[in-house]
Design an enzyme around this catalytic site. Structure first.
Site, mmCIF file in Angstrom:
data_model
loop_
_atom_site.group_PDB
_atom_site.id
_atom_site.type_symbol
_atom_site.label_atom_id
_atom_site.label_comp_id
_atom_site.label_asym_id
_atom_site.label_seq_id
_atom_site.Cartn_x
_atom_site.Cartn_y
_atom_site.Cartn_z
ATOM 1 N N GLU A 97 -12.763 2.907 -10.851
ATOM 2 C CA GLU A 97 -12.733 1.442 -10.871
ATOM 3 C C GLU A 97 -12.613 0.998 -9.418
ATOM 4 O OE1 GLU A 97 -13.296 -0.253 -13.429
ATOM 5 O OE2 GLU A 97 -12.644 0.898 -15.166
ATOM 6 N N CYS B 189 -9.815 -7.040 -7.361
ATOM 7 C CA CYS B 189 -11.170 -6.483 -7.428
ATOM 8 C C CYS B 189 -12.108 -7.422 -8.173
ATOM 9 C CB CYS B 189 -11.119 -5.130 -8.113
ATOM 10 S SG CYS B 189 -10.222 -5.203 -9.670
ATOM 11 N N GLU C 106 -16.479 -6.721 0.540
ATOM 12 C CA GLU C 106 -15.247 -7.128 -0.145
ATOM 13 C C GLU C 106 -14.177 -7.410 0.908
ATOM 14 O OE1 GLU C 106 -12.835 -4.156 -2.234
ATOM 15 O OE2 GLU C 106 -12.925 -5.463 -3.988
HETATM 16 P P1 NAD Z 1 -7.298 2.832 -1.672
HETATM 17 O O1 NAD Z 1 -8.604 3.403 -2.104
HETATM 18 O O2 NAD Z 1 -6.954 2.850 -0.249
HETATM 19 O O3 NAD Z 1 -6.103 3.596 -2.410
HETATM 20 C C1 NAD Z 1 -6.049 3.725 -3.821
HETATM 21 C C2 NAD Z 1 -5.249 4.965 -4.166
HETATM 22 O O4 NAD Z 1 -5.961 6.116 -3.719
HETATM 23 C C3 NAD Z 1 -3.866 5.011 -3.491
HETATM 24 O O5 NAD Z 1 -2.938 5.572 -4.392
HETATM 25 C C4 NAD Z 1 -4.120 5.963 -2.328
HETATM 26 O O6 NAD Z 1 -2.962 6.624 -1.898
HETATM 27 C C5 NAD Z 1 -5.108 6.941 -2.958
HETATM 28 N N1 NAD Z 1 -5.904 7.723 -1.995
HETATM 29 C C6 NAD Z 1 -6.164 7.434 -0.688
HETATM 30 N N2 NAD Z 1 -6.885 8.437 -0.133
HETATM 31 C C7 NAD Z 1 -7.084 9.366 -1.095
HETATM 32 C C8 NAD Z 1 -7.760 10.619 -1.138
HETATM 33 N N3 NAD Z 1 -8.376 11.125 -0.062
HETATM 34 N N4 NAD Z 1 -7.780 11.309 -2.299
HETATM 35 C C9 NAD Z 1 -7.194 10.812 -3.406
HETATM 36 N N5 NAD Z 1 -6.515 9.637 -3.423
HETATM 37 C C10 NAD Z 1 -6.471 8.913 -2.292
HETATM 38 O O7 NAD Z 1 -7.258 1.362 -2.291
HETATM 39 P P2 NAD Z 1 -6.110 0.268 -2.125
HETATM 40 O O8 NAD Z 1 -6.208 -0.263 -0.740
HETATM 41 O O9 NAD Z 1 -4.808 0.793 -2.613
HETATM 42 O O10 NAD Z 1 -6.600 -0.839 -3.177
HETATM 43 C C11 NAD Z 1 -7.554 -1.814 -2.862
HETATM 44 C C12 NAD Z 1 -8.919 -1.422 -3.405
HETATM 45 O O11 NAD Z 1 -8.823 -1.170 -4.790
HETATM 46 C C13 NAD Z 1 -9.941 -2.527 -3.268
HETATM 47 O O12 NAD Z 1 -11.160 -2.020 -2.793
HETATM 48 C C14 NAD Z 1 -10.119 -3.037 -4.694
HETATM 49 O O13 NAD Z 1 -11.341 -3.632 -4.964
HETATM 50 C C15 NAD Z 1 -9.881 -1.822 -5.490
HETATM 51 N N6 NAD Z 1 -9.427 -2.182 -6.836
HETATM 52 C C16 NAD Z 1 -10.274 -2.013 -7.877
HETATM 53 C C17 NAD Z 1 -9.880 -2.374 -9.157
HETATM 54 C C18 NAD Z 1 -10.782 -2.175 -10.346
HETATM 55 O O14 NAD Z 1 -10.264 -2.143 -11.456
HETATM 56 N N7 NAD Z 1 -12.072 -2.042 -10.192
HETATM 57 C C19 NAD Z 1 -8.624 -2.917 -9.361
HETATM 58 C C20 NAD Z 1 -7.794 -3.078 -8.264
HETATM 59 C C21 NAD Z 1 -8.213 -2.695 -7.011
#
Ligand code: NAD
Length: 473
Positions: free
Chosen positions: A244, A278, A378
């Site tokens: 997602e 998102c 975004e």
């Molecule tokens: P992010 O991708 O930086 O982090 C998300 C999660 O992934 C965190 O727990 C982080 O620690 C983990 N992560 C980071 N690097 C990783 C790796 N190499 N391997 C595995 N896990 C890893 O995102 P964020 O900044 O926490 O959230 C914002 C983003 O999330 C925005 O782009 C937003 O659009 C998206 N988002 C999407 C939805 C949806 O349902 N489509 C909902 C909310 C947020």
């Protein structure tokens, strides 16, 4: 200063093996308010081993026992809704009205999954075959900082309903919410190992989950860049993967829309969750001949939107979650002006009287062209773009001219026409005239907004594999 030093492994709250301390902030004050001791790869391995041990018995548990388990979990999280609301305001900066919704959402997703399970049959006939929907194995669940508690509970609910055991890697920035959820689940009498929660860095604990051979499925919510890495890492062991990701959602205002309501609905869709959503409707598509009227109304409406103290019930927009996110939003506001868009409301800097907090002025650009950076990328903050169009076909073309496809909005006084336009939009969900979230319906993205679906029957089936048993009949 709150010091969090617990993770949840094999049915117990334990101290992590990892020793790194990570600062937690109050974004409304830009102040450190606590520290969390992060788990490491050893903790992740232990959690996976516990989930693997628990899987054979749990995957064979009865539907009734899993419904009861989900309801116990919901009851325990419900008992902590006030604490969760406070944590969401303090640690994430969600305006208190929104935080209350988000805290209840964490309860509702557990109840919703129990309801799905009640009406679900794990076996069905296909011709002469019996098809058995079979739980995949151990699930790795990775959540972002925006609505962390809701994502933990929602992903766990679907995985457990299906009969999978799970290891959750919550965002390291949301450890206060996670602590409350862990304590609630610890009181829910969950069989040991079925749920494990390991707060650590993404590139450490998240990386173990997305590459470990004993993880059958990864469900990830977060950024597109990290999602792509998880897909690649999972390919090695052919993991089932739900992603997602981000969005650049269009809000299509049709020429018959009643602007007395459409302006507010478009702004609400765009500024939802302080723009850190998102699903935010960040591209507002307006007929050319209505643009001046629409812009004037937007200007007035935005002047009445309060961005500030998230504890104030009048506040609609809280701070950005981090300094990094604040700077990122400022950069896009600068870029919009440099690219030639007209600043209609807001702009760089902080709203008056908000001190050092990471507050942003609610910002709307007019005269935006769909190929400007602010219309393509975004931003994840309260920065919206008004784009004009000539005809309905033109509107649909512009709405679909994006790499993303998570959500779209249509505003019209003619429901049948809005439904016709909705059917042509490339988005996993289309909300007409401010329709609310529907938990029974699938949620997820077309194109680069993700892979797979969450919520409802589709969400649970993302943790199941069909097995066909061919029977001579
Ligand atoms: P992010 O991708 O930086 O982090 C998300 C999660 O992934 C965190 O727990 C982080 O620690 C983990 N992560 C980071 N690097 C990783 C790796 N190499 N391997 C595995 N896990 C890893 O995102 P964020 O900044 O926490 O959230 C914002 C983003 O999330 C925005 O782009 C937003 O659009 C998206 N988002 C999407 C939805 C949806 O349902 N489509 C909902 C909310 C947020």
């Amino acid at each position: 200063m709150q010091r969090i030093n617990q993770i949840f492994i094999d049915g117990a709250l334990v101290t992590p093996h990892g020793t790194e301390l990570f600062d937690l902030y109050n974004p409304a004050k830009a102040e450190v308010i606590g520290q969390v001791q992060l788990a490491d790869a050893t903790d992740a391995e232990r959690a996976i081993a516990a989930a693997k041990r628990a899987f054979p018995a749990f995957s064979r548990s009865s539907k009734e026992s899993r419904i009861a388990l989900l309801r116990r979990m919901a009851a325990q999280v419900r008992a902590r809704v006030e604490d969760l609301t406070e944590a969401l305001v303090t640690e994430y900066g969600a305006p208190v009205s929104r935080a209350g919704w988000m805290a209840h959402h964490a309860v509702n997703v557990l109840e919703d999954a129990a309801n799905v399970l009640e009406n679900y049959s794990f076996t069905y006939r296909a011709g002469t075959a019996d098809v058995i929907m079979t739980p995949l194995g151990v699930a790795g669940l990775i959540t972002p900082w925006n609505s962390n508690a809701g994502f933990i509970c929602g992903k766990l609910a679907a995985a457990l309903a299906a009969g999978c055991t799970a290891v959750v890697k919550p965002s390291e920035m949301s450890a206060m919410q996670t602590q409350i959820v862990m304590e609630a689940l610890n009181a829910a009498d969950i069989p040991p190992g079925v749920v494990n929660i390991v707060t650590g860095r993404g590139e450490v604990v998240g990386a173990v989950l997305s590459s470990h051979p004993d993880i059958a499925k990864v469900s990830f919510t977060g950024s597109s860049a990290v999602g792509k890495g998880i897909l690649k890492a999972g390919a090695e062991t052919f993991k089932r993967i739900t992603l997602e990701l981000g969005g650049k959602s269009p809000a299509v205002v049709l020429d018959d829309a009643d602007l007395n309501v459409a302006v507010d609905q478009a702004l609400q869709a765009g500024f939802t969750n302080s723009g850190q959503a998102c699903i935010a409707g960040t591209r507002i598509l307006v007929p050319e001949h209505m643009a001046a009227n629409f812009a004037a109304r937007v200007k007035t409406a935005v002047a009445g939107i309060q961005s500030g103290d998230p504890h104030d019930p009048q506040t609609q927009i809280g701070p950005m979650v981090s300094q990094k996110q604040w700077e990122r939003v400022q950069r896009y506001i600068r870029l919009g002006q440099e690219e030639g868009a007209t600043l209609l409301a807001g702009g760089e800097g902080r709203p008056d009287g908000t001190g050092n907090g990471w507050f942003v002025r609610p910002t709307v650009f007019a005269d935006v062209h769909n190929d400007m950076t602010i219309a393509r990328e975004e931003i994840f903050g309260p920065v919206l773009s008004i784009i004009t169009y000539q005809t309905e076909e033109d509107a649909i073309r512009i709405a679909n001219d994006t790499l993303y496809g998570l959500q779209a909005y249509v505003l019209s006084s003619d429901l049948a026409r809005a439904q016709r336009v909705a059917s042509q939009l490339e988005a996993g969900r289309v909300a007409i005239n401010g329709a609310p979230h529907e938990p029974a319906a699938p949620f997820g993205g077309f194109k680069q907004s993700g892979i797979g679906r969450e919520y409802g029957k589709n969400g649970m089936e993302a943790f199941l594999e069909p097995k066909a048993v061919l029977v001579p009949r």
